[in-house]
Design a protein around this motif. Structure first.
Motif, PDB file in Angstrom:
ATOM      1  N   THR A 196       1.176  -1.033   0.339  1.00 35.84           N
ATOM      2  CA  THR A 196       0.004   0.106  -0.234  1.00 35.84           C
ATOM      3  C   THR A 196       0.558   1.273   0.116  1.00 35.84           C
ATOM      4  O   THR A 196       0.692   2.456  -0.586  1.00 35.84           O
ATOM      5  CB  THR A 196      -0.900  -0.243   1.063  1.00 35.84           C
ATOM      6  N   LYS A 197       1.995   0.784   0.397  1.00 36.07           N
ATOM      7  CA  LYS A 197       2.685   2.228   0.881  1.00 36.07           C
ATOM      8  C   LYS A 197       3.036   2.634  -0.417  1.00 36.07           C
ATOM      9  O   LYS A 197       3.733   3.871  -0.782  1.00 36.07           O
ATOM     10  CB  LYS A 197       3.769   2.249   2.190  1.00 36.07           C
ATOM     11  N   TYR A 198       4.411   1.913  -0.962  1.00 39.14           N
ATOM     12  CA  TYR A 198       4.455   1.739  -1.839  1.00 39.14           C
ATOM     13  C   TYR A 198       3.935   1.622  -3.422  1.00 39.14           C
ATOM     14  O   TYR A 198       5.022   1.848  -4.115  1.00 39.14           O
ATOM     15  CB  TYR A 198       6.215   1.106  -2.305  1.00 39.14           C
ATOM     16  N   HIS A 199       3.535   1.406  -4.004  1.00 42.36           N
ATOM     17  CA  HIS A 199       2.347   1.290  -5.193  1.00 42.36           C
ATOM     18  C   HIS A 199       1.113   1.682  -4.765  1.00 42.36           C
ATOM     19  O   HIS A 199       0.164   1.619  -6.099  1.00 42.36           O
ATOM     20  CB  HIS A 199       1.472  -0.561  -5.016  1.00 42.36           C
ATOM     21  N   GLY A 200       0.740   2.587  -3.823  1.00 42.24           N
ATOM     22  CA  GLY A 200      -0.536   3.390  -3.611  1.00 42.24           C
ATOM     23  C   GLY A 200      -1.700   2.564  -3.324  1.00 42.24           C
ATOM     24  O   GLY A 200      -1.892   1.364  -3.765  1.00 42.24           O
ATOM     25  N   PRO A 201      -2.606   2.944  -3.084  1.00 43.63           N
ATOM     26  CA  PRO A 201      -3.432   2.475  -2.060  1.00 43.63           C
ATOM     27  C   PRO A 201      -4.742   1.716  -3.393  1.00 43.63           C
ATOM     28  O   PRO A 201      -5.201   0.950  -2.904  1.00 43.63           O
ATOM     29  CB  PRO A 201      -4.257   2.770  -1.390  1.00 43.63           C
ATOM     30  N   ARG A 202      -4.379   2.347  -4.425  1.00 40.36           N
ATOM     31  CA  ARG A 202      -5.321   1.183  -5.851  1.00 40.36           C
ATOM     32  C   ARG A 202      -4.934   0.793  -6.398  1.00 40.36           C
ATOM     33  O   ARG A 202      -5.204   0.586  -7.426  1.00 40.36           O
ATOM     34  CB  ARG A 202      -5.666   3.012  -6.651  1.00 40.36           C
ATOM     35  N   SER A 203      -3.632   0.249  -6.351  1.00 43.68           N
ATOM     36  CA  SER A 203      -2.501  -0.567  -6.742  1.00 43.68           C
ATOM     37  C   SER A 203      -3.039  -2.471  -7.522  1.00 43.68           C
ATOM     38  O   SER A 203      -3.663  -2.344  -6.009  1.00 43.68           O
ATOM     39  CB  SER A 203      -1.461  -0.069  -7.203  1.00 43.68           C
ATOM     40  N   LEU A 204      -3.333  -2.491  -8.470  1.00 48.14           N
ATOM     41  CA  LEU A 204      -3.368  -4.120  -8.689  1.00 48.14           C
ATOM     42  C   LEU A 204      -2.363  -4.920  -7.314  1.00 48.14           C
ATOM     43  O   LEU A 204      -3.478  -5.768  -7.288  1.00 48.14           O
ATOM     44  CB  LEU A 204      -3.141  -4.441  -9.588  1.00 48.14           C
ATOM     45  N   LYS A 205      -1.433  -4.574  -7.069  1.00 44.41           N
ATOM     46  CA  LYS A 205      -1.255  -5.073  -6.089  1.00 44.41           C
ATOM     47  C   LYS A 205      -1.335  -5.342  -5.016  1.00 44.41           C
ATOM     48  O   LYS A 205      -1.440  -6.756  -4.557  1.00 44.41           O
ATOM     49  CB  LYS A 205       0.927  -4.818  -6.189  1.00 44.41           C
ATOM     50  N   VAL A 206      -1.659  -4.400  -4.439  1.00 48.99           N
ATOM     51  CA  VAL A 206      -2.783  -3.679  -3.363  1.00 48.99           C
ATOM     52  C   VAL A 206      -3.495  -4.621  -3.294  1.00 48.99           C
ATOM     53  O   VAL A 206      -4.328  -5.855  -2.094  1.00 48.99           O
ATOM     54  CB  VAL A 206      -3.003  -2.350  -2.696  1.00 48.99           C
ATOM     55  N   ALA A 207      -4.790  -4.592  -4.644  1.00 48.25           N
ATOM     56  CA  ALA A 207      -5.746  -5.991  -4.665  1.00 48.25           C
ATOM     57  C   ALA A 207      -5.317  -7.114  -4.144  1.00 48.25           C
ATOM     58  O   ALA A 207      -6.411  -7.762  -3.407  1.00 48.25           O
ATOM     59  CB  ALA A 207      -6.494  -5.373  -5.975  1.00 48.25           C
TER      60      ALA A 207
END
Length: 1394
Positions: free
Chosen positions: A1239-1250
């Protein structure tokens, strides 16, 4: 068998391998099949073993022969049949050694007899023999003969091992070999950084070899007995960073003692009368049973004599146990020796060959345990003899390095086999030379070498040792007074080395450079160079026939040098230019004035002092009356630097020229469109276009075209109209393999109105300008027609187009794109003739543009690459590498950090910022440490180093140095010796350093060198402010300065006692810089293989990469960084193509090699560990997979701490595996940490976070905590819906899973209600609590590691291939706007190449 010509041992007769390289270089694999046949399996297993030079290459061959045929032929069975007739295939011979059964050995015709010797000396049952000959039918075979040249040697021949009489040399070799066998499991050589040994710990985590244990563990799904709990310090958010686990305890290393003492006897050498009885030397041995014996080595073998420590009696004892081998003798007199030696050899042979083969260059370990110092005759002898006589296997005493380095360059290179032979010889000599130069440099600084000018002051002394010339990095005779004195003298050797590297890579026939190695040791910089024949007999003034010895006051030139250097002019972008000499005459040069040409007594043309091969960096070179372009000025340049030798890097020059080439094409295209518009004279839109030309033309270069542009630039700029057509194929090939350095440059905009400053829009907002693209194809055609004809038949309009474009981008030719730099601009003391004023102005502008380009394009592009994680530095070394790849010098580190501070997305760059700060601080500390050490005498070295580290890292406020007590006594003595050693004087100034003073100095160094402000008075403030780790700072400073410390837990934070004592400093190693010769053919194969893989042709890619592996092995031997990359990619392909055991075996080799060649905690090693864990899991070895992941996480914590994007990947991997073995709570700790980091490095809206949310939800589901599961899956669903839309399959999958979770939750609630209502007799529906299947866990593991399998039908495959080809054609035309990267079969990480 068909006989063949000798010079092409490994290719099919009807195809000339010389075309091979060109094909590979072209990068267009049109005829891959032909490429592969011609040298596909021509040299599969065999040539990988033909390392005929030097003893340390051979253990690997021995191994590969025992496994039949190693790893070499991968996917090549298809071709095996056609080629088999023509190729010299391997065959088997029988070997009969005394006292053993005959055994079979697989050999190849290109091998030398000597290599069979090596194999026998490594085999368990024959390893104790060194002095023997091989005989075929009673005839002794010549050691250096190739097997194919021996008459009567064929399949099934019997070779007899016959014991030969010893000589002194043979007896020494025998004792040395026995000592090596006894110490073969002992890591002390690796800790001491000797003989190219280095550490490896993989086998501790895999319990021996993976392959075998894999077969053992496959039986049942042994989930029960896996112990998954990681040690405390590995758990997320643990603050503990222990050092001891870095080197886990290896039980094999507690060696079984075979002997107590084996040493040379004090009775050596034998007196004359005993010599005449055949005595060669005497040994003194103490067995484990405490029996003291004296042994005679005689021509007939080894026997006991009757001498004692004080009485010499050389008569044979009774019984004398005469044996041909020392091992046989000892086995008879000591039962313990017999038992333990046999056990030791068994263990030795079981180790993976990669754990014991020597590395090509020495790797040093910055930590070591306390090793007991044992008596060791061989080491003792090495220390006190020059160690040059007998071990080098070369007749005549010392090696003539210069002759060897130059002769290998002169070897023929017309076809592939010749090139392989040449590259192998070059590589071998270079690695030997680097090792010799390092030993020499240490000997010089330690005071063991007599200076050639002993009368002069220490700093001015020069040395010759082992045919290598050594000089110290000080400003001798005020040579660099104008340029910054000692600072310049310190920078010059590395600049010179970069020059040597560049000229070496261009590889012009007839132009020679010196072997050069730069060694930093104990605070001194030593340059080691091979010696030009005859240079020491003459004065320098007489011998220099090209260039200048006084920085341009007197200059001479020479036609032959101009001709040779002209061939390097295009690839190195150096412009031919005129300068004035002291008599006001014009002299033509094709290099900087400092570059000197000397013809040696051997008739070769040498160039030396290449410190200004590349143009000056104006950002760090303030010149009166010259203003830099606005972009540079905005960043506060020009800045004052320590010295006046700052140069731009070669990578920057390449990127800049590439960038300009794109602008050139765009300009031409726009003008063409304008002409076309005028022709159409549709009056309405003509003015509009004219306007575009007046206003600044936005040419936002589309990055994907950079690739094609490079391919084009080779065709388009091959010949320029001025008639200087490049016919010499080899140089043009070299100059146009620009793709080697090709880093796509970010978007640039050019403004013809104001003089062109390659100013770039911030790449963070790059918009494509599509309008200009259609014209590109025409521009390309135009450029090609201009090149094709001599310029006469072209209509003047098109000519004018090119002329304008050339002018706009600063090309030196008016008829074709050609940018070169004049390296002498702004050199003090160089004067130019009046008629070249305009040209010089142009050149000055070009230099300003290049400096601006660095600041306004390359630095932003680096930061952008770190933002989108295509560059992932983890420590100082990888950060430096990332800077260098983009042509940014490390002196810009402060600028890079300032840029990061101003970036809006600063939070997502925290890892980069932290690593940058750490690098900046440790480099400043290194600068200070260098001068600090120069004042320390040898006896105080460990005290001084520990004191420095205390001041640097310990929270103890008043660190006091312990002066060694004897220093006070021996004041008088040391005065006399002052002149002898560079670090002589009895200087105790170092002892007065205090922590606050050191940190003040670090802050001022950061300000003056990097122009960066650090406001901190002590280490704890720094650690607090920038969130650093002391252990990481310790690692960085130790690696940079060569300190080796004792491995134990250090208490840095104690305020009562210092962290380090002098006992903790074990050693200080040299830090060595040298040229790395490359295997060009292998590299081209590797690149073509990668290209194939990225286009989705996996099988072809795999074959090419296997071929590359062969060629790499052929050139480098078994161990090398590039082989490591090759094995990693191969393992990945094996895995994707479903061959898990093969993937495991290749990846295991990659891990071992990375540990051995790069170091046990190098970031690359960490990644290799992660890949291996994945393949272990796929192979059902779950506990091993976990151990490997825990190791990777520990190393990562040590190297850069927990807060790093890569840590999320490790934690996801660990969490998934733990989920698989039903350790749900542990699993959640890791997965939730990964979620936080993502969440910190890819931003909360990133697919990685999903994806992270989804993984966490799955674990909650398994725990039956449906509410938490639903919460996480909803988050994931929202991201998918917003990013991909409702219709996307990911969104649908997520929504299905949500429904399922809801059902489960409802069912659970019902059951609970039921229980509350009816108490214990309720009828409960059994709930489905599913442990995840291994397959589902593996699927998720593949996804997070970027491996995507797509089940494709035959039809899909056809469509895919068609699509790939369509895209390729588009790219050829330069029209493709979309990068080819959306290719479904693509591997997510493009494997970085060294």
């Amino acid at each position: 068998m068909v006989s063949k010509t000798d010079d092409i041992p490994a290719s099919v007769p009807d195809c000339n391998p010389a075309d091979l390289a060109d094909e590979a270089q072209d990068g267009k694999q049109t005829n891959i099949t032909h490429l592969k046949d011609s040298c596909g399996c021509g040299h599969s297993t065999d040539t990988a073993m033909v390392n005929g030079d030097g003893a340390h290459d051979h253990t690997e061959e021995a191994e590969s022969k025992q496994d039949g045929n190693c790893e070499v032929d991968g996917g090549e069975d298809s071709n095996e049949q056609e080629v088999i007739v023509i190729q010299d295939t391997g065959f088997t011979v029988k070997i009969q050694a005394p006292g053993t059964e005959p055994f079979d050995l697989q050999v190849s015709p290109q091998e030398m007899v000597q290599e069979i010797h090596q194999v026998l000396m490594d085999r368990e049952d024959t390893c104790h023999r060194t002095c023997f000959s091989l005989q075929l039918d009673g005839n002794v075979l010549d050691n250096f003969a190739e097997l194919k040249s021996i008459e009567g040697l064929q399949e099934g021949s019997l070779l007899k091992v016959v014991e030969e009489p010893y000589t002194v040399r043979e007896a020494r070799i025998h004792v040395r070999h026995i000592r090596d066998l006894l110490k073969s499991l002992d890591p002390s050589d690796a800790y001491n950084g000797v003989d190219c040994n280095s550490l490896s710990f993989l086998s501790i985590f895999t319990d021996g070899d993976l392959g075998d244990s894999g077969k053992r563990k496959k039986k049942g799904n042994e989930l029960e007995q896996i112990d998954c709990t990681p040690p405390e310090h590995i758990l997320p958010n643990s603050k503990d960073r222990p050092l001891v686990p870095l080197q886990p305890h290896n039980k094999d290393w507690k060696p079984m003692q075979c002997l107590k003492v084996l040493t040379m006897s004090g009775w050596n050498p034998p007196p004359g009368n005993r010599k005449m009885h055949g005595d060669l030397m005497y040994l003194y041995i103490v067995t484990v049973e405490e029996r003291h014996v004296s042994v005679t080595a005689s021509t007939r073998g080894f026997y006991l004599n009757q001498s004692t420590t004080y009485i010499f009696n050389p008569k044979p004892a009774n019984p004398s146990f005469l044996s041909h081998s020392l091992v046989e003798l000892l086995s008879q007199i000591s039962p313990a020796f017999k038992k333990n030696f046999t056990a030791l050899q068994k263990k030795r042979v079981q180790r993976h060959p990669f754990e014991r083969i020597a590395t090509p260059f020495q790797v040093y370990s910055w930590t070591a345990p306390q090793v007991d110092h044992a008596m060791d005759c061989v080491r003792a002898e090495d220390a006190y003899t020059s160690r040059l006589g007998y071990e080098e296997h070369i007749p005549g005493q010392t090696r003539d390095w210069n002759e060897e380095l130059q002769t290998t360059r002169e070897l023929p290179r017309k076809n592939l086999p010749e090139r392989l032979l040449r590259e192998r010889a070059i590589f071998k000599v270079h690695s030997d030379f680097a090792a010799a130069a390092t030993r020499g440099a240490m000997a010089v600084i330690d005071g063991n070498v007599m200076a050639i000018n002993p009368g002069e002051e220490t700093r001015m002394q020069m040395f010759i040792w082992n045919n290598i010339f050594f000089s110290l990095g000080f400003d001798v005779r005020d040579h660099y007074r104008e340029l910054g004195g000692d600072a310049a003298a310190h920078a010059a050797p590395t600049n010179d080395l970069n020059g040597v590297r560049a000229y070496g890579a261009v590889d012009v026939e007839g132009l020679y450079t010196l072997g050069t190695v730069v060694v930093d040791y104990r605070g001194y910089r030593v340059t080691a160079q091979s010696i030009i024949p005859g240079i020491l007999e003459r004065e320098q003034e007489q011998s220099v026939i090209y260039g200048s010895i006084d920085f341009g006051k007197t200059v001479v030139s020479h036609s032959k040098y101009l001709e040779l250097l002209d061939k390097t002019s295009r690839p190195l972008k150096v412009q031919r230019h005129n300068v004035l000499n002291e008599k006001e005459e014009t002299v033509e040069l094709c290099s900087s004035v400092e570059c000197k040409g000397i013809i040696g007594n051997d008739g070769r043309h040498y160039i030396l002092d290449l410190l200004r091969t590349f143009p000056p960096d104006l950002n760090f070179l303030p010149v009166d009356g010259e203003d830099l372009s606005p972009e540079s000025q905005r960043q506060g340049f020009p800045r004052k630097h320590r010295h006046r030798l700052p140069c731009l890097r070669q990578e920057l020059i390449e990127a800049f020229v590439e960038h300009r080439y794109l602008l050139f094409m765009k300009m031409a295209a726009l003008q063409l469109m304008q002409q076309k518009a005028n022709k159409d004279s549709s009056k309405t839109d003509a003015p509009a276009i004219t306007e575009t030309t007046e206003t600044p033309i936005e040419s936002n270069a589309d990055t994907t075209q950079t690739q094609t542009a490079a391919a084009e630039s080779s065709s388009a700029t091959e010949v320029s109209i001025d008639g200087t057509s490049q016919t010499d194929n080899s140089t043009s090939a070299a100059s146009h393999s620009e793709e080697k350095f090709l880093k796509p440059t970010p978007n640039g905009s050019l403004d013809p109105a104001t003089t062109q400053n390659g100013e770039c829009k911030s790449p963070l907002e790059g918009k494509e300008l599509e309008e200009s693209i259609p014209g590109l194809a025409q521009a390309k055609e135009l450029a090609e027609t201009l090149v094709a004809e001599d310029g006469s038949g072209i209509d003047p309009k098109s000519r004018e187009v090119v002329l304008n474009a050339c002018k706009a981008v600063g090309s030196i030719s008016n008829t074709s794109f050609d940018i070169r730099f004049n390296p002498d601009i702004f050199s003090p003391g160089v004067r130019f003739p009046d008629n070249s004023v305009e040209d010089i102005q142009k050149q000055k502008q070009l230099l300003k543009d290049a400096a601006a380009f660095l600041v306004s394009c390359q630095i932003p592009s680096l930061v952008k690459d770190c933002l989108d994680h295509s560059a992932l530095p983890m420590d100082g070394a990888t950060l430096t590498e990332a800077l260098h790849q983009r042509g940014i010098n490390v002196r810009y580190l402060g600028t890079v950090l300032e840029f990061v501070e101003k970036t809006p997305a600063k939070v997502q760059l925290e890892h980069l910022y932290r690593i940058g700060i750490m690098e900046l601080i440790t480099r400043c500390a290194k600068h200070i440490f260098k001068t600090y050490l120069q004042g320390v005498e040898l006896s105080a070295l460990s005290a001084a180093v520990s004191h420095f580290l205390n001041c640097f890292l310990s929270s103890f406020p008043d660190a006091v140095a312990h002066l060694p007590p004897d220093e006070l006594v021996s004041r008088r003595k040391s005065r006399k010796r002052r002149n002898r050693v560079p670090g002589g004087g009895d200087n105790t100034a170092w002892a007065s350093l205090t922590p606050s003073e050191l940190w003040k100095n670090i802050a001022s160094e950061a300000q003056s060198y990097y122009h960066f402000t650090i406001q901190c008075d002590n280490v704890d403030q720094v650690v607090e402010k920038y969130n650093l780790q002391k252990i990481t700072l310790l690692r960085e400073i130790s690696v940079k300065t060569g300190i080796q410390i004792l491995i134990k837990e250090y208490n840095f934070d104690s305020r009562h006692k210092p962290a380090f004592t002098e006992e903790d400093i074990l050693n200080i190693f040299p830090v060595v810089k040298h040229v790395n010769p490359k295997a060009s053919d292998a590299f081209h194969f590797f690149q073509s293989g990668q290209a194939k893989v990225q286009q989705g042709f996996l099988k072809e890619g795999c074959e090419l990469i296997n071929e590359a592996l062969n060629l790499f092995n052929n050139v480098y031997g078994a161990m090398h960084v590039e082989i490591c990359a090759c094995l990693r990619l191969l393992a990945r392909l094996n895995y994707i193509m479903g061959d898990h055991p093969e993937a495991l075996s290749n990846q295991q080799k990659a891990v071992l090699m990375s540990e051995r060649v790069l170091g046990i905690e190098h970031p690359n090693t960490i990644q290799e560990y992660m890949h291996l864990a994945l393949y272990c899991f796929a192979n059902g070895q779950l506990s091993t997979a976990l151990k490997l992941l825990y190791r990777a996480r520990y190393l990562m914590l040590l190297v850069c701490g927990e807060d790093h994007p890569e840590m999320a990947l490790i934690d996801n991997n660990i969490g998934l595996v733990l989920h698989g073995v039903m350790e749900y709570d542990l699993s959640l700790r890791f997965l939730e940490n990964a979620l936080t980091i993502n969440t910190k490095y890819h931003g909360p809206r990133s697919l990685k976070v999903a994806l992270s949310h989804h993984l966490v939800a799955r674990v909650y589901e398994s725990k039956a905590e449906f509410r938490s599961a639903l919460q996480h899956e909803k988050e994931g669903y929202t991201i998918y819906k917003n990013q991909m839309g409702e219709a996307h399959e990911k969104t649908k999958e997520s929504s299905e899973y949500l429904k399922y979770l809801t059902q489960q939750a409802v069912a659970l609630q019902r059951t609970m209600n039921e229980i509350y209502k009816n108490g214990s007799n309720a009828s409960i529906m059994p709930l489905k609590f599913t442990a995840p299947s291994m397959a589902s866990v593996l699927e998720q593991l593949n996804i997070i590691n970027g491996i995507i399998f797509i089940p494709l039908s035959q039809k899909d495959l056809e469509n895919l291939k068609a699509e790939v080809q369509r895209r390729q054609q588009l790219q050829e035309l330069g029209k493709s706007d979309e990068p080819t990267e959306d290719n479904p079969l693509e591997l997510e990480d493009k494997i970085p190449i060294d």
